[in-house]
Design a protein around this motif. Structure first.
Motif, PDB file in Angstrom:
ATOM      1  N   MET A 251       0.840  -1.189   0.000  1.00  0.00           N
ATOM      2  CA  MET A 251       0.000   0.000   0.000  1.00  0.00           C
ATOM      3  C   MET A 251       0.876   1.240   0.000  1.00  0.00           C
ATOM      4  O   MET A 251       1.548   1.537   0.991  1.00  0.00           O
ATOM      5  N   SER A 252       0.901   1.969  -1.136  1.00  0.00           N
ATOM      6  CA  SER A 252       1.685   3.191  -1.229  1.00  0.00           C
ATOM      7  C   SER A 252       1.189   4.223  -0.233  1.00  0.00           C
ATOM      8  O   SER A 252       0.007   4.245   0.134  1.00  0.00           O
ATOM      9  N   ALA A 253       2.091   5.089   0.187  1.00  0.00           N
ATOM     10  CA  ALA A 253       1.757   6.107   1.172  1.00  0.00           C
ATOM     11  C   ALA A 253       0.641   7.005   0.655  1.00  0.00           C
ATOM     12  O   ALA A 253       0.630   7.403  -0.506  1.00  0.00           O
ATOM     13  N   SER A 254      -0.314   7.333   1.515  1.00  0.00           N
ATOM     14  CA  SER A 254      -1.425   8.205   1.138  1.00  0.00           C
ATOM     15  C   SER A 254      -1.033   9.676   1.197  1.00  0.00           C
ATOM     16  O   SER A 254      -1.674  10.528   0.591  1.00  0.00           O
ATOM     17  N   SER A 255       0.034   9.999   1.929  1.00  0.00           N
ATOM     18  CA  SER A 255       0.562  11.354   1.982  1.00  0.00           C
ATOM     19  C   SER A 255       2.079  11.276   2.019  1.00  0.00           C
ATOM     20  O   SER A 255       2.653  10.288   2.451  1.00  0.00           O
ATOM     21  N   GLY A 256       2.733  12.336   1.531  1.00  0.00           N
ATOM     22  CA  GLY A 256       4.176  12.297   1.464  1.00  0.00           C
ATOM     23  C   GLY A 256       4.632  11.482   0.263  1.00  0.00           C
ATOM     24  O   GLY A 256       3.880  11.282  -0.693  1.00  0.00           O
ATOM     25  N   PRO A 257       5.861  10.974   0.271  1.00  0.00           N
ATOM     26  CA  PRO A 257       6.395  10.239  -0.876  1.00  0.00           C
ATOM     27  C   PRO A 257       5.600   8.965  -1.167  1.00  0.00           C
ATOM     28  O   PRO A 257       5.484   8.097  -0.312  1.00  0.00           O
ATOM     29  N   ALA A 258       5.049   8.855  -2.372  1.00  0.00           N
ATOM     30  CA  ALA A 258       4.238   7.686  -2.725  1.00  0.00           C
ATOM     31  C   ALA A 258       5.085   6.447  -2.975  1.00  0.00           C
ATOM     32  O   ALA A 258       4.544   5.343  -3.061  1.00  0.00           O
ATOM     33  N   ASP A 259       6.428   6.607  -3.100  1.00  0.00           N
ATOM     34  CA  ASP A 259       7.269   5.430  -3.255  1.00  0.00           C
ATOM     35  C   ASP A 259       7.591   4.785  -1.913  1.00  0.00           C
ATOM     36  O   ASP A 259       8.248   3.744  -1.860  1.00  0.00           O
ATOM     37  N   ASP A 260       7.134   5.396  -0.815  1.00  0.00           N
ATOM     38  CA  ASP A 260       7.128   4.734   0.489  1.00  0.00           C
ATOM     39  C   ASP A 260       5.830   3.940   0.612  1.00  0.00           C
ATOM     40  O   ASP A 260       4.778   4.388   0.138  1.00  0.00           O
ATOM     41  N   ALA A 261       5.890   2.786   1.237  1.00  0.00           N
ATOM     42  CA  ALA A 261       4.700   1.935   1.302  1.00  0.00           C
ATOM     43  C   ALA A 261       4.707   1.092   2.564  1.00  0.00           C
ATOM     44  O   ALA A 261       5.763   0.801   3.142  1.00  0.00           O
ATOM     45  N   ALA A 262       3.497   0.699   2.984  1.00  0.00           N
ATOM     46  CA  ALA A 262       3.328  -0.316   4.017  1.00  0.00           C
ATOM     47  C   ALA A 262       3.110  -1.642   3.310  1.00  0.00           C
ATOM     48  O   ALA A 262       2.462  -1.706   2.270  1.00  0.00           O
ATOM     49  N   PHE A 263       3.666  -2.722   3.872  1.00  0.00           N
ATOM     50  CA  PHE A 263       3.533  -4.025   3.218  1.00  0.00           C
ATOM     51  C   PHE A 263       3.278  -5.119   4.247  1.00  0.00           C
ATOM     52  O   PHE A 263       3.543  -4.963   5.439  1.00  0.00           O
ATOM     53  N   GLN A 264       2.758  -6.210   3.752  1.00  0.00           N
ATOM     54  CA  GLN A 264       2.611  -7.441   4.531  1.00  0.00           C
ATOM     55  C   GLN A 264       2.602  -8.599   3.556  1.00  0.00           C
ATOM     56  O   GLN A 264       2.099  -8.473   2.430  1.00  0.00           O
ATOM     57  N   GLY A 265       3.162  -9.725   3.971  1.00  0.00           N
ATOM     58  CA  GLY A 265       3.137 -10.877   3.088  1.00  0.00           C
ATOM     59  C   GLY A 265       3.941 -12.038   3.630  1.00  0.00           C
ATOM     60  O   GLY A 265       4.535 -11.977   4.713  1.00  0.00           O
ATOM     61  N   GLU A 266       3.972 -13.108   2.836  1.00  0.00           N
ATOM     62  CA  GLU A 266       4.644 -14.342   3.229  1.00  0.00           C
ATOM     63  C   GLU A 266       6.091 -14.348   2.742  1.00  0.00           C
ATOM     64  O   GLU A 266       6.376 -14.017   1.595  1.00  0.00           O
ATOM     65  N   VAL A 267       7.000 -14.740   3.622  1.00  0.00           N
ATOM     66  CA  VAL A 267       8.413 -14.842   3.270  1.00  0.00           C
ATOM     67  C   VAL A 267       8.626 -16.089   2.409  1.00  0.00           C
ATOM     68  O   VAL A 267       8.256 -17.196   2.793  1.00  0.00           O
ATOM     69  N   VAL A 268       9.232 -15.901   1.229  1.00  0.00           N
ATOM     70  CA  VAL A 268       9.484 -17.037   0.337  1.00  0.00           C
ATOM     71  C   VAL A 268      10.972 -17.327   0.188  1.00  0.00           C
ATOM     72  O   VAL A 268      11.347 -18.386  -0.329  1.00  0.00           O
ATOM     73  N   ALA A 269      11.843 -16.428   0.629  1.00  0.00           N
ATOM     74  CA  ALA A 269      13.290 -16.669   0.585  1.00  0.00           C
ATOM     75  C   ALA A 269      13.979 -15.716   1.551  1.00  0.00           C
ATOM     76  O   ALA A 269      13.546 -14.577   1.722  1.00  0.00           O
ATOM     77  N   VAL A 270      15.050 -16.205   2.181  1.00  0.00           N
ATOM     78  CA  VAL A 270      15.826 -15.389   3.113  1.00  0.00           C
ATOM     79  C   VAL A 270      17.305 -15.602   2.828  1.00  0.00           C
ATOM     80  O   VAL A 270      17.771 -16.740   2.747  1.00  0.00           O
ATOM     81  N   GLU A 271      18.043 -14.499   2.671  1.00  0.00           N
ATOM     82  CA  GLU A 271      19.490 -14.569   2.479  1.00  0.00           C
ATOM     83  C   GLU A 271      20.153 -13.593   3.441  1.00  0.00           C
ATOM     84  O   GLU A 271      20.242 -12.405   3.171  1.00  0.00           O
TER      85      GLU A 271
END
Length: 338
Positions: A251-271
């Motif tokens: 979800m892109s930011a509703s105010s301020g820089p739109a390239d900032d975002a909140a996210f949630q999801g499943e981890v599929v790889a870790v390095e």
């Protein structure tokens, strides 16, 4: 060169607030980003390799420079030798050839900006629908419509080198990756939607996405969704229960820089310890942040170890959440390597 309209000619100018500065990007590495930059900036400029300015529409690029934009050299600093390192710093130096500018700044070259650069990303097909120019006019945020999935905004790390290439209504292959401000385990909570109007909007949006290849925009499609959707059974109007800790969203930011975002999801790889940037160790965690109708979209998210507030570390199959800065760069076959 195709006949599609150049997006550079109709680019939107962003205010300082809309564009956002790079200070908060560096705060991911150090509590006092100003002191951090002063500590490393000399090494970045001295050791950086010059990135060639590449644009297949030289006429447009030359005209832009003549119209008042300075010549800019991109400088890339990294601990690695590869052309596209896993992480580094990109700087933009104004090559001030005019005597009036040299007198104004009392030096020949002026550093415009320096920002973290993420080399490895997920390659996705997207149409660039809008260019948002930063106030310095040499950096930009792109509005992207993915091949499948919602629209999103990303900072173009190689915009100056590739800016004359973007055309309206033409798909491109872009590499996308994010740098996390915050990162932690998702908290599972149940949300119940029982408002009749909200139920209709959500059910309508689901139906619309299924019949339009996963594409959905609340701004452009919202009214048509409500006009075209009708319930098929009483169950369609029953309350909707959503387990928020098991969802995938960007979800892109509703105010301020739109390239900032909140996210949630499943981890599929870790390095772990995937890259090192200015003395900071970065993990790469691939997270499924979108689930359009018939596919899953995972983005690599770079996380500084200092962002892990406790001894917890992400594992495959776990759901995580946080906030991040999204970057992109053009990588389709028509683009020379930087």
């Amino acid at each position: 060169m195709s006949g599609h309209q150049s997006l550079l000619r109709i680019a939107k100018s962003l205010s300082h607030r809309e564009a956002g500065g790079h200070g908060n990007r560096w705060a991911m590495f150090e509590d006092r980003p100003g002191e951090f930059i002063k500590q490393w900036l000399g090494a970045v400029v001295q050791k950086a390799a010059r990135l060639p300015v590449s644009a297949d529409d030289a006429v447009s690029l030359d005209k832009a420079v003549r119209d008042g934009e300075p010549e800019i050299a991109g400088l890339m600093y990294s601990h690695e030798e590869a052309d596209l390192p896993r992480a580094g710093v990109l700087s933009l130096i104004a090559l001030n050839q005019r005597a009036s500018i040299r007198r104004l700044f009392r030096r020949r070259n002026v550093l415009w900006s320096a920002y973290p650069f993420l080399g490895d990303g997920a390659v996705l097909e997207a149409v660039v629908t809008e260019i948002g120019l930063h106030p310095n006019r040499v950096e930009a945020r792109l509005r992207l419509s993915l091949d499948a999935g919602p629209a999103l905004s990303a900072f173009d790390t190689l915009f100056f080198q590739r800016r004359a290439r973007y055309r309206a209504d033409r798909p491109y292959l872009l590499s996308l990756a994010a740098l996390a401000y915050e990162f932690g385990p998702a908290i599972e909570t149940e949300t119940v939607i029982d408002d009749p109007a909200a139920i209709r909007r959500l059910r309508g949006a689901e139906t619309w996405a299924r019949t339009h290849d996963g594409r959905w925009s609340a701004e452009t499609d919202g009214e048509r969704v409500l006009e075209q959707w009708t319930p098929r059974s009483p169950e369609d109007l029953e309350p909707i229960r959503i387990m928020m800790g098991r969802a995938a969203y960007w979800m892109s930011a509703s105010s301020g820089p739109a390239d900032d975002a909140a996210f949630q999801g499943e981890v599929v790889a870790v390095e772990p310890a995937y890259a090192s940037l200015l003395g900071t160790t970065l993990w790469r965690v691939d997270v499924t942040v979108m689930r359009p109708y018939d596919r899953e979209i995972a983005l690599p998210i770079y996380v500084a170890e200092r962002a892990f507030k406790t001894e917890w570390r992400p594992t495959v199959g776990e759901y995580v959440e946080g906030t991040a800065w999204l970057q992109c760069r053009l990588v389709d076959a028509g683009s020379p390597s930087p």
